[in-house]
Write an enzyme that holds these catalytic residues in place. Structure first.
Site, short mmCIF file in Angstrom:
data_model
loop_
_atom_site.label_atom_id
_atom_site.label_comp_id
_atom_site.label_asym_id
_atom_site.label_seq_id
_atom_site.Cartn_x
_atom_site.Cartn_y
_atom_site.Cartn_z
N LYS A 170 0.86 -1.17 0.00
CA LYS A 170 0.00 0.00 0.00
C LYS A 170 0.90 1.22 0.00
CE LYS A 170 -1.60 3.04 1.98
NZ LYS A 170 -1.53 4.54 1.68
N GLU A 205 10.14 1.85 10.52
CA GLU A 205 11.17 2.87 10.31
C GLU A 205 10.45 4.21 10.41
OE1 GLU A 205 13.03 5.77 8.94
OE2 GLU A 205 12.95 4.84 6.95
#
Length: 462
Positions: free
Chosen positions: A170, A245
């Site tokens: 996505k 992250e």
């Protein structure tokens, strides 16, 4: 490239479940350049089911064959590098030369590195009277940001494919066209149907559905710490692995023995690169009190040269957010020495390259991630003071240290609470692990450490 009006699921472009679309806007001129489907939970479910069905076959594929597919993918990306650069420039706004060198160049290098790792990694090892097998985690839900749109896709997809995982991507809604180009490249490289799937859509709809889907074994997300917390909580409730992250507020520490002019000029260039939209940008420059005034003057002069050289930020919301931080800096007592909140151009989402002096560590602009071309210059008294300031945020993603002697810089860097430190302007290494301490994330990307995120271990005792 021309936008696809469907989702790439199970090896083909398929119509979306609904009719909603997302407009893709060029941030340099605010013109609509394409439309892509706004996927929903049913689209995500179809993609996850395709990935789940393809998992046994891909996981059983010999690593050498997976390496060959990744090598073919690298070659397709290399052949389309000009189209990649043009697409990223159109939807992100980065200058074409930067798009060619970084937005196209880095993903090609990373894809190549995983083609080599897939062929050479020890997926089986002997430990005493045991044999340890490193097996794919399963189906990966990858949610990627807009700031390095292709690099972040490759940094997740390449190790996942090398490990034998299947995945559903996505991408960010601001930069979906480069994700569609990547899906075309995967198809052209001969990756089997269902191994890679793409659903475009909004984060709170398609992204949330992907993170929550019970058929996803690992969620790999790059983005803000706030969203990362929510994804981590969702995954934790399902006892599902995550790789996160997240944000950064990196310190560029210039020790007194360093080449001050070089350190300042490289530091400014680092912050202005990609219009400041880099989570590892060195947005806090720490300078010894005896060199502070000279450093501020050098930084102001360097920033002024970037006025016509950097692109816009990605959208109007981001432009307003960055300008809001600039206003906040002024309100809290920092001194503007370059740039400011005023619009540098009548059209486009541009922000002036901005430098603040007289910044203190408790100020908002010294603590929060701005994600724009804004540099704060802070004064320190001695090395211990510099270390305290450098470590004095909730983040720990990256940093830099400059010194006349490399050993001196390394000694300081070893005491920093951060996942990656550049020594005297060290170069990007696609094999080195990238990721953060503290609230900058969980896990690592790139190289063998990045591959390990997508593997789980099984030991057989004899």
């Amino acid at each position: 490239m021309k936008a696809h009006d469907g989702m790439y699921i199970d090896g083909a472009w398929r119509p979306a479940d609904g009719r909603d679309t997302i407009e893709v806007v060029n941030p340099a001129d605010e013109q609509v350049i394409g439309r892509v489907p706004a996927g929903n939970a049913l689209d995500v479910d179809s993609a996850v089911r395709a990935a789940r069905a393809a998992l046994p076959g891909w996981a059983a594929t010999p690593p050498a064959e997976r390496a060959a597919r990744l090598g073919a993918l690298r070659d397709v990306l290399a052949a389309r590098k000009d189209e990649i650069a043009e697409t990223v420039t159109a939807e992100l706004g980065s200058p074409l030369k930067f798009s060619q060198a970084v937005h196209a160049g880095a993903p090609i290098a990373v894809a190549g590195s995983y083609a080599e790792l897939a062929a050479t990694h020890a997926f089986e090892e002997k430990v005493g009277n045991s044999v340890v097998h490193h097996e794919p985690v399963g189906v990966v839900g990858a949610i990627t940001p807009w700031n390095y749109p292709l690099h972040q896709i490759v940094a997740k997809a390449a190790p996942a494919l090398a490990a034998g995982c299947t995945l559903v991507l996505k991408p960010a809604e601001d930069t979906p066209l480069i994700a569609q180009l990547f899906a075309e490249a995967v198809h052209e490289a001969g990756v089997p149907a269902g191994v890679f799937n793409l659903v475009t859509g909004l984060g709170p709809v398609a992204g949330q559905a992907l993170a929550e889907h019970p058929g996803v074994d690992l969620v790999s997300f790059t983005g803000s710490t706030a969203v990362g917390r929510r994804i981590g909580a969702t995954a934790g409730a399902a006892v599902k692995k995550v790789a996160l992250e997240l944000g950064g507020k990196s310190a560029n520490v210039i020790l007194p023995s360093a080449d001050l002019a070089k350190a300042v000029n490289v530091g400014v260039a680092n912050v202005m690169s990609n219009s400041g939209q880099t989570c590892s940008a060195w947005t806090r420059m720490l300078v010894h009190r005896d060199q502070y005034d000279e450093a501020v003057s050098l930084a102001a002069g360097a920033a002024a040269k970037y006025g016509d050289r950097i692109g816009p930020v990605v959208n109007a919301r981001q432009r307003d957010r960055v300008r809001g931080y600039i206003d906040k800096g002024v309100a809290e007592g920092a001194r503007l020495v370059a740039g400011g909140p005023e619009a540098p151009r009548e059209q486009g989402y541009f922000v002036s390259p901005t430098v603040f002096a007289d910044v203190t560590e408790e100020m908002t602009i010294a603590q929060e991630e701005i994600f724009g071309p804004v540099l704060s210059v802070l004064r320190y008294e001695d090395e211990d003071d510099a270390l305290r300031i450098a470590n004095g945020t909730v983040y720990g993603l990256a940093g830099a240290v400059w010194a006349g002697d490399e050993a001196e810089a390394v000694a300081f860097a070893r005491r920093m609470d951060t996942g990656q430190v550049d020594i005297n302007g060290g170069r990007f290494n696609p094999l080195a692990p990238f990721g953060g301490y503290k609230q900058s994330g969980v896990g690592r990307e790139l190289g063998a450490h990045g591959l390990a995120e997508y593997l789980q271990t099984k030991s057989l005792q004899f």
